[in-house]
Design a protein around this motif. Structure first.
Motif, PDB file in Angstrom:
ATOM      1  N   ASP A  74       0.809  -1.225   0.000  1.00  0.00           N
ATOM      2  CA  ASP A  74       0.000   0.000   0.000  1.00  0.00           C
ATOM      3  C   ASP A  74       0.838   1.270   0.000  1.00  0.00           C
ATOM      4  OD1 ASP A  74      -2.312  -1.486  -0.067  1.00  0.00           O
ATOM      5  OD2 ASP A  74      -2.677  -1.357   2.091  1.00  0.00           O
ATOM      6  N   HIS A  75       1.913   1.295   0.803  1.00  0.00           N
ATOM      7  CA  HIS A  75       2.713   2.521   0.864  1.00  0.00           C
ATOM      8  C   HIS A  75       3.370   2.830  -0.483  1.00  0.00           C
ATOM      9  CE1 HIS A  75       6.014  -0.375   1.583  1.00  0.00           C
ATOM     10  NE2 HIS A  75       6.797   0.585   1.124  1.00  0.00           N
ATOM     11  N   PHE A  76       3.736   1.800  -1.224  1.00  0.00           N
ATOM     12  CA  PHE A  76       4.346   1.997  -2.546  1.00  0.00           C
ATOM     13  C   PHE A  76       3.301   2.532  -3.530  1.00  0.00           C
ATOM     14  CE2 PHE A  76       6.182   0.961  -6.590  1.00  0.00           C
ATOM     15  CZ  PHE A  76       7.551   1.089  -6.398  1.00  0.00           C
ATOM     16  N   VAL A  77       2.113   1.964  -3.479  1.00  0.00           N
ATOM     17  CA  VAL A  77       1.005   2.418  -4.325  1.00  0.00           C
ATOM     18  C   VAL A  77       0.710   3.890  -4.040  1.00  0.00           C
ATOM     19  CG1 VAL A  77      -1.479   2.128  -4.757  1.00  0.00           C
ATOM     20  CG2 VAL A  77       0.015   0.110  -4.587  1.00  0.00           C
ATOM     21  N   GLN A  78       0.727   4.274  -2.780  1.00  0.00           N
ATOM     22  CA  GLN A  78       0.476   5.665  -2.405  1.00  0.00           C
ATOM     23  C   GLN A  78       1.589   6.585  -2.899  1.00  0.00           C
ATOM     24  OE1 GLN A  78      -0.106   5.428   1.833  1.00  0.00           O
ATOM     25  NE2 GLN A  78      -2.175   4.594   1.621  1.00  0.00           N
TER      26      GLN A  78
END
Length: 145
Positions: A74-78
Motif C-alpha cells: 500500500d505505501h508503494f502504491v500511495q
C-alpha cells in the motif's frame, strides 16, 4: 527541450514525457528525471534527462515470463499515486551480455511507472522468489515450446 541520450544522441523531448523518480534509482540517486524511448519491438531505454550516460535497457517481464506478478504494498502504491491497474507499467532492467543469448533481467526489483502521473520508482521487496539474473533466452524458448 533538447537532451543528450546515450543511444540516440541529441533528442528533442516534451516536458510531458518526463517521468519523475523522486527517490532516484538505487545507485543513481542523483538522477530523478527519465524518459522512455522505444528500442526495437520488445525493449525500451529508460534514459536520464540530466545525464546522457545513465540509460537502462528495459523490457516488459510479461513478454518473457508468463507467471510473473508483482504485489505492491500500500505505501508503494500511495507513493506513486496509483489509482488503477491501468496506470501501472512494469519494466525490468536488462543486463546485456555477449552473446545476447546470455543476457539477463532483474525480476527481483522491477521498475514501476505510473504512466498517467508520470511517477516512477524501483520496487525492491524485502523477500522475493524472483531472480536478479533471469536469462531472457531461456524464458523466450520456454514460451515458444
Amino acid at each position: 527541450m533538447i537532451i543528450q541520450t546515450k543511444y540516440f544522441g541529441e533528442q528533442e523531448i516534451k516536458e510531458t514525457e518526463i517521468i519523475s523518480f523522486s527517490f532516484g534509482i538505487p545507485g543513481f540517486a542523483h538522477d530523478k528525471r527519465f524518459i522512455l524511448q522505444p528500442f526495437g519491438e520488445a525493449f525500451s531505454i529508460l534514459q536520464s534527462v540530466d545525464d546522457e550516460d545513465v540509460a537502462f535497457i528495459v523490457t516488459s517481464p510479461f513478454l518473457y515470463f508468463e507467471g510473473y506478478s508483482v504485489d505492491l504494498p500500500d505505501h508503494f502504491v500511495q507513493q506513486l499515486d496509483i489509482r488503477s491497474q491501468e496506470d501501472v507499467a512494469v519494466w525490468v532492467i536488462v543486463s546485456v551480455r555477449k552473446p545476447f543469448s546470455e543476457s539477463t533481467v532483474n525480476l527481483k526489483a522491477p521498475i514501476i511507472i505510473n504512466g498517467s502521473k508520470k511517477l516512477g520508482k524501483q520496487y525492491i521487496p524485502d523477500r522475493s522468489d524472483y531472480s536478479l539474473r533471469a536469462r531472457l533466452a531461456a524464458a523466450a524458448s520456454e514460451k515458444r515450446a
